[in-house]
Design a protein around this motif. Structure first.
Motif, short mmCIF file in Angstrom:
data_model
loop_
_atom_site.label_atom_id
_atom_site.label_comp_id
_atom_site.label_asym_id
_atom_site.label_seq_id
_atom_site.Cartn_x
_atom_site.Cartn_y
_atom_site.Cartn_z
N GLU A 77 0.83 -1.21 0.00
CA GLU A 77 0.00 0.00 0.00
C GLU A 77 0.86 1.26 0.00
N ILE A 78 1.97 1.22 0.72
CA ILE A 78 2.90 2.35 0.71
C ILE A 78 3.46 2.56 -0.70
N SER A 79 3.80 1.47 -1.36
CA SER A 79 4.32 1.55 -2.72
C SER A 79 3.29 2.19 -3.66
N ILE A 80 2.04 1.77 -3.53
CA ILE A 80 0.97 2.34 -4.35
C ILE A 80 0.79 3.83 -4.04
N TYR A 81 0.82 4.15 -2.76
CA TYR A 81 0.67 5.54 -2.31
C TYR A 81 1.75 6.43 -2.91
N LEU A 82 3.00 5.99 -2.83
CA LEU A 82 4.11 6.79 -3.34
C LEU A 82 4.03 6.98 -4.85
N GLN A 83 3.57 5.95 -5.53
CA GLN A 83 3.46 6.05 -6.98
C GLN A 83 2.33 7.00 -7.38
N LYS A 84 1.17 6.84 -6.73
CA LYS A 84 0.02 7.65 -7.10
C LYS A 84 0.17 9.11 -6.69
N ARG A 85 0.70 9.34 -5.51
CA ARG A 85 0.77 10.70 -4.99
C ARG A 85 2.00 11.47 -5.45
N PHE A 86 3.13 10.76 -5.63
CA PHE A 86 4.39 11.46 -5.85
C PHE A 86 5.20 10.95 -7.04
N ALA A 87 4.63 9.99 -7.77
CA ALA A 87 5.25 9.50 -9.01
C ALA A 87 6.63 8.89 -8.80
N VAL A 88 6.79 8.16 -7.70
CA VAL A 88 8.02 7.40 -7.47
C VAL A 88 7.65 5.94 -7.22
N ASN A 89 8.43 5.04 -7.78
CA ASN A 89 8.10 3.62 -7.73
C ASN A 89 9.12 2.85 -6.90
N TYR A 90 8.63 2.17 -5.87
CA TYR A 90 9.49 1.36 -5.01
C TYR A 90 8.91 -0.04 -4.89
N ASP A 91 9.79 -1.03 -4.94
CA ASP A 91 9.39 -2.43 -4.81
C ASP A 91 9.08 -2.71 -3.34
N PRO A 92 7.85 -3.09 -3.01
CA PRO A 92 7.50 -3.31 -1.61
C PRO A 92 8.28 -4.46 -0.96
N LYS A 93 8.83 -5.34 -1.76
CA LYS A 93 9.53 -6.50 -1.19
C LYS A 93 10.93 -6.18 -0.68
N ASN A 94 11.60 -5.23 -1.32
CA ASN A 94 12.99 -4.99 -0.90
C ASN A 94 13.42 -3.52 -0.89
N GLN A 95 12.47 -2.60 -1.05
CA GLN A 95 12.84 -1.18 -1.06
C GLN A 95 12.09 -0.35 -0.03
N ILE A 96 11.32 -0.97 0.84
CA ILE A 96 10.52 -0.24 1.83
C ILE A 96 10.64 -0.92 3.19
N ILE A 97 10.80 -0.12 4.23
CA ILE A 97 10.77 -0.60 5.61
C ILE A 97 9.75 0.22 6.38
N VAL A 98 8.88 -0.45 7.12
CA VAL A 98 7.97 0.23 8.04
C VAL A 98 8.70 0.44 9.35
N THR A 99 8.73 1.66 9.83
CA THR A 99 9.53 2.01 11.02
C THR A 99 8.65 2.52 12.16
N VAL A 100 9.26 2.63 13.32
CA VAL A 100 8.55 3.19 14.48
C VAL A 100 8.69 4.71 14.41
#
Length: 406
Positions: A77-100
């Motif tokens: 969902e973060i990947s979709i959000y970044l693509q739709k809102r800001f036109a940047v594409n990240y692979d959710p499997k190895n390019q995104i970390i959910v942090t505290v």
């Protein structure tokens, strides 16, 4: 006799200074009738659909660990959000970390890239945790001062002049805390040329991306050539009114993410399971609420800027976030003196500008993330306070009816 623990405390921890913001929160907490313009968080309660989804997840027993990087469903969902809102594409499997929170994301970024002595350029005035985080990672924070003459915007020339052979990265926050200044695409593109020329990494704190008022927000990672040089930091605290949930995220090239993930594994394991499920709901079904909050902030921003200028405190119009950063130099007081006397005399809490760096001296940060009624009363008190300093009318010769500013 109490034990002396000084020999047990690390040199790094010993050199850290307490947060200047907390000092004024603590002072205000002991007083009755205080209106706080100091807290950097939305006055809105987290939208009900997010809270409901989280409560349901607890009832259904989603209380275990998740994958270290966070639920794959949330990363998608973060990947979709970044693509739709800001036109940047990240692979959710190895390019995104959910942090505290975004704060942990920044900590991971610095610990992943900094070697002892590396320099990180920080645009000031800057959020109070930036320099300490660089310092704790073994680096040297190097301040680049901005001024109201350029709406507190940093220029590519300023950045280039600050670069040395030890410069490793730049930390940029746009919209900025505390000034609200926001860099547009053209300005970011000029900075990108410097990043590429000197082979630097950009740590881009985009936590206020949803709260940009006058121009379309541009992610630094979306600038040509910057995707592979950007560690994008964002989260749910500001735009989605989820400060206490402590949920942020990192998006970056896979090689950098894997290094940050190793550190993340050994420090916090993962963000809370049920809160991640609430964040999924936030990204799927909350944009109407986000837009409503943004419209409310815009109305308050306009009111604050006009009233502050009217009563004699020069204030530029911030392009984003929910802060104004007026000058208090006309009073002859330092930032700390102004904040302390205002709190004691009129029971209005603001943050002295100097806690955000040397270039913040002579200013105060006021958050307009509070109700319009509270803002109106706070401005009446501030006006009364500065009139006692004899400066009313230096910026404008005519009183404007308050209602005309709403």
């Amino acid at each position: 006799m109490s034990k002396d623990y000084s020999s047990y405390i690390s040199d790094t921890a010993h050199q850290l200074q307490p947060s200047g913001i907390r000092k004024f929160f603590d002072l205000a907490a002991g007083m009755k009738g205080v209106i706080s313009l100091g807290v950097g968080e939305p006055d809105f309660i987290t939208p009900w659909n997010i809270r409901e989804a989280t409560l349901l997840s607890i009832e259904e027993g989603f209380t275990s660990y998740t994958a270290n990087a966070g639920l794959l469903e949330l990363r998608e969902e973060i990947s979709i959000y970044l693509q739709k809102r800001f036109a940047v594409n990240y692979d959710p499997k190895n390019q995104i970390i959910v942090t505290v929170g975004a704060s942990q994301a920044l900590d991971l970024a610095f610990r992943a890239i900094i070697n002892p002595g590396d320099e990180v350029l920080i645009v000031e005035p800057a959020f109070v945790s930036y320099a300490p985080l660089v310092f704790m990672a073994g680096g040297r924070p190097i301040a680049i001062s901005t001024s109201p003459e350029n709406d507190f915007k940093v220029t590519a020339e300023q950045i280039e002049n600050a670069i040395t052979e030890k410069t490793k990265a730049i930390l940029l926050c746009s919209p900025n805390n505390p000034t609200g200044s926001t860099l547009n695409k053209a300005e970011l593109t000029e900075i990108a040329k410097i990043v590429e020329k000197y082979d630097l990494i950009m740590v881009s704190d985009e936590i206020y991306a949803e709260l940009t008022y006058d121009e379309t927000f541009t992610s630094f990672a979306a600038i040509e050539g910057m995707y592979d040089r950007t560690i994008l930091i964002n989260g749910f605290s500001k735009g989605f009114a989820m400060t206490g949930w402590r949920l942020g995220f990192i998006a970056a090239p896979a090689e950098l993410v894997q290094v940050m993930l190793k550190i993340h594994q050994y420090t916090v394991m993962c963000a809370p399971h049920m809160l991640q499920l609430g964040a999924i709901e936030a990204l799927r079904n909350t944009y109407d609420e986000v837009e409503n909050m943004k419209r409310s902030y815009l109305r308050r921003r306009n009111y604050m800027v006009q009233r502050l200028n009217q009563i004699g405190l020069d204030c530029h119009t911030p392009g984003g976030a929910f802060y104004v950063f007026p000058s208090i130099r006309a009073t002859g007081l330092s930032s700390e003196q102004f904040a302390e006397e205002l709190l004691i005399q009129e029971k209005v809490a603001v943050v002295p500008g100097n806690v955000f760096g040397e270039s913040g001296e002579g200013y105060i940060r006021c958050s307009y993330a509070t109700s319009m009624e509270q803002l109106q009363e706070a401005l009446k008190r501030i006006q009364r306070f500065i009139e006692t300093k004899g400066i009313y009318g230096k910026q404008t010769s005519k009183k404007m009816p308050e209602d005309s500013l709403l």
